[in-house]
Write an enzyme that holds these catalytic residues in place. Sequence first.
Site, PDB file in Angstrom:
ATOM      1  N   ASN A  12       0.847  -1.189   0.000  1.00  0.00           N
ATOM      2  CA  ASN A  12       0.000   0.000   0.000  1.00  0.00           C
ATOM      3  C   ASN A  12       0.890   1.249   0.000  1.00  0.00           C
ATOM      4  O   ASN A  12       1.477   1.608   1.016  1.00  0.00           O
ATOM      5  CB  ASN A  12      -0.901  -0.054   1.251  1.00  0.00           C
ATOM      6  CG  ASN A  12      -1.896   1.082   1.296  1.00  0.00           C
ATOM      7  OD1 ASN A  12      -1.623   2.168   0.783  1.00  0.00           O
ATOM      8  ND2 ASN A  12      -3.035   0.842   1.918  1.00  0.00           N
ATOM      9  N   LYS A  15       0.382   4.013   2.609  1.00  0.00           N
ATOM     10  CA  LYS A  15       0.917   3.791   3.960  1.00  0.00           C
ATOM     11  C   LYS A  15       2.383   4.194   4.025  1.00  0.00           C
ATOM     12  O   LYS A  15       2.812   4.810   4.999  1.00  0.00           O
ATOM     13  CB  LYS A  15       0.800   2.316   4.341  1.00  0.00           C
ATOM     14  CG  LYS A  15      -0.581   1.899   4.742  1.00  0.00           C
ATOM     15  CD  LYS A  15      -0.479   0.483   5.271  1.00  0.00           C
ATOM     16  CE  LYS A  15      -1.819  -0.046   5.686  1.00  0.00           C
ATOM     17  NZ  LYS A  15      -1.698  -1.426   6.172  1.00  0.00           N
ATOM     18  N   ASP A  67      -0.683  -3.028  10.345  1.00  0.00           N
ATOM     19  CA  ASP A  67      -2.000  -3.527   9.971  1.00  0.00           C
ATOM     20  C   ASP A  67      -3.018  -2.575  10.563  1.00  0.00           C
ATOM     21  O   ASP A  67      -2.852  -2.084  11.687  1.00  0.00           O
ATOM     22  CB  ASP A  67      -2.223  -4.954  10.472  1.00  0.00           C
ATOM     23  CG  ASP A  67      -3.356  -5.615   9.709  1.00  0.00           C
ATOM     24  OD1 ASP A  67      -3.214  -5.824   8.484  1.00  0.00           O
ATOM     25  OD2 ASP A  67      -4.408  -5.886  10.319  1.00  0.00           O
ATOM     26  N   SER A  68      -4.037  -2.305   9.804  1.00  0.00           N
ATOM     27  CA  SER A  68      -5.006  -1.316  10.263  1.00  0.00           C
ATOM     28  C   SER A  68      -6.383  -1.660   9.740  1.00  0.00           C
ATOM     29  O   SER A  68      -6.530  -2.521   8.868  1.00  0.00           O
ATOM     30  CB  SER A  68      -4.590   0.076   9.785  1.00  0.00           C
ATOM     31  OG  SER A  68      -4.322   0.057   8.399  1.00  0.00           O
ATOM     32  N   GLY A 146      -8.834   4.880   1.133  1.00  0.00           N
ATOM     33  CA  GLY A 146      -9.762   3.944   1.787  1.00  0.00           C
ATOM     34  C   GLY A 146     -11.065   4.612   2.226  1.00  0.00           C
ATOM     35  O   GLY A 146     -11.757   5.246   1.424  1.00  0.00           O
ATOM     36  N   ASP A 148     -11.505   7.140   4.162  1.00  0.00           N
ATOM     37  CA  ASP A 148     -11.365   8.531   4.610  1.00  0.00           C
ATOM     38  C   ASP A 148     -12.483   9.464   4.140  1.00  0.00           C
ATOM     39  O   ASP A 148     -12.869  10.371   4.885  1.00  0.00           O
ATOM     40  CB  ASP A 148      -9.995   9.092   4.201  1.00  0.00           C
ATOM     41  CG  ASP A 148      -8.859   8.511   5.023  1.00  0.00           C
ATOM     42  OD1 ASP A 148      -9.134   7.939   6.100  1.00  0.00           O
ATOM     43  OD2 ASP A 148      -7.688   8.609   4.601  1.00  0.00           O
ATOM     44  N   HIS A 173      -4.926   7.640  13.321  1.00  0.00           N
ATOM     45  CA  HIS A 173      -4.571   6.427  14.060  1.00  0.00           C
ATOM     46  C   HIS A 173      -3.123   6.037  13.776  1.00  0.00           C
ATOM     47  O   HIS A 173      -2.394   5.613  14.655  1.00  0.00           O
ATOM     48  CB  HIS A 173      -5.539   5.299  13.696  1.00  0.00           C
ATOM     49  CG  HIS A 173      -5.762   5.125  12.219  1.00  0.00           C
ATOM     50  ND1 HIS A 173      -6.085   6.165  11.387  1.00  0.00           N
ATOM     51  CD2 HIS A 173      -5.675   4.032  11.401  1.00  0.00           C
ATOM     52  CE1 HIS A 173      -6.194   5.729  10.150  1.00  0.00           C
ATOM     53  NE2 HIS A 173      -5.948   4.437  10.135  1.00  0.00           N
TER      54      HIS A 173
HETATM   55  P1  IMP Z   1      -4.167  -3.569   5.611  1.00  0.00           P
HETATM   56  O1  IMP Z   1      -3.292  -3.054   4.514  1.00  0.00           O
HETATM   57  O2  IMP Z   1      -4.411  -5.036   5.576  1.00  0.00           O
HETATM   58  O3  IMP Z   1      -3.720  -3.079   6.967  1.00  0.00           O
HETATM   59  O4  IMP Z   1      -5.593  -2.926   5.322  1.00  0.00           O
HETATM   60  C1  IMP Z   1      -6.003  -1.757   5.913  1.00  0.00           C
HETATM   61  C2  IMP Z   1      -7.351  -1.349   5.331  1.00  0.00           C
HETATM   62  O5  IMP Z   1      -8.054  -0.615   6.335  1.00  0.00           O
HETATM   63  C3  IMP Z   1      -7.191  -0.402   4.148  1.00  0.00           C
HETATM   64  O6  IMP Z   1      -7.190  -1.087   2.938  1.00  0.00           O
HETATM   65  C4  IMP Z   1      -8.400   0.499   4.308  1.00  0.00           C
HETATM   66  O7  IMP Z   1      -9.520  -0.135   3.773  1.00  0.00           O
HETATM   67  C5  IMP Z   1      -8.567   0.585   5.824  1.00  0.00           C
HETATM   68  N1  IMP Z   1      -7.767   1.699   6.376  1.00  0.00           N
HETATM   69  C6  IMP Z   1      -6.690   1.606   7.203  1.00  0.00           C
HETATM   70  N2  IMP Z   1      -6.185   2.811   7.480  1.00  0.00           N
HETATM   71  C7  IMP Z   1      -6.920   3.692   6.781  1.00  0.00           C
HETATM   72  C8  IMP Z   1      -6.851   5.101   6.642  1.00  0.00           C
HETATM   73  O8  IMP Z   1      -5.974   5.815   7.181  1.00  0.00           O
HETATM   74  N3  IMP Z   1      -7.788   5.638   5.854  1.00  0.00           N
HETATM   75  C9  IMP Z   1      -8.748   4.912   5.235  1.00  0.00           C
HETATM   76  N4  IMP Z   1      -8.840   3.600   5.301  1.00  0.00           N
HETATM   77  C10 IMP Z   1      -7.932   2.978   6.082  1.00  0.00           C
END
Ligand code: IMP
Length: 186
Positions: A12, A15, A67-68, A146, A148, A173
Site C-alpha cells: 500500500n 501507507k 495492519d489497520s 480507503g 477517509d 490512528h
Molecule cells: P491492511 O493493509 O491489511 O492493513 O488494510 C487496511 C485497510 O483498512 C485499508 O485497505 C483500508 O480499507 C482501511 N484503512 C486503514 N487505514 C486507513 C486510513 O488511514 N484511511 C482509510 N482507510 C484505512
Amino acid sequence: MSSRSAVLCSRNSHKARELERLLPGWTIESLDRDDYPPETGATYYENARIKAAFGREHAGGWVLAEDSGLEVDALDGRPGVLSARYAPEGAPAIAKLLGELAGVDDRAAHYTSELVLLTPDGRELRGTGILEGRIAHDARGSEGFGYDPVFVPDGEEQTVAELGNEWKAENSHRARAARALLAALG
Ligand code: IMP
C-alpha cells in the site's frame, strides 16, 4: 532526530508515504512482492507480526509492518481486520459501507493502526493508535485513502479526506501509532 532506513512490509503506497512523514528522518521503502502470506490473524497485531516476519525473511536491517482497519459499532466491529477485503478499496468499499448503514442512526466507528518494528538485533517494538469518529452519510473530500471520505473524527465536522494529509500526519490512528512506536524506541 535519528535517520534510519526501514523496509515496510506492505504494497500500500499510501501507507509508506504516510509513515515516512510520521517517522521524521526515516527512509521507508515498500517491500513490493506478490507472495505475501495471507493475513490470517485474529487481531491487527497478529497480522502486523505475520507481515513483519515475512519481511524479515526477505530483508535485513529495520523491518516495519503495519495492519489497520475500520471498526463500525453498528456492524459489531466490521469490517475490522478484514477491512482491506471488505470490497475493492475506494468507491466500492464506501458504497457497500453506506449501504449497510442506510437508515442506521448510530454511526460511531474507529480506526486502529498497529505498527510492529523489528530491529536489526532481533527485538520487536510495537505502537498502537486509535482514532474515534463516525461514518458520514455521504462521501466528501479527495485526500487520504480507503474509508477517509466517509470518516468524520470526533470533534470535527469534515471527513478525513476533507481534513487532508497534513491533518492525518498529526492526528490519524497511524500518527498515534507512530508516536507510540517512537516512544517505545526511546
Ligand atoms: P491492511 O493493509 O491489511 O492493513 O488494510 C487496511 C485497510 O483498512 C485499508 O485497505 C483500508 O480499507 C482501511 N484503512 C486503514 N487505514 C486507513 C486510513 O488511514 N484511511 C482509510 N482507510 C484505512
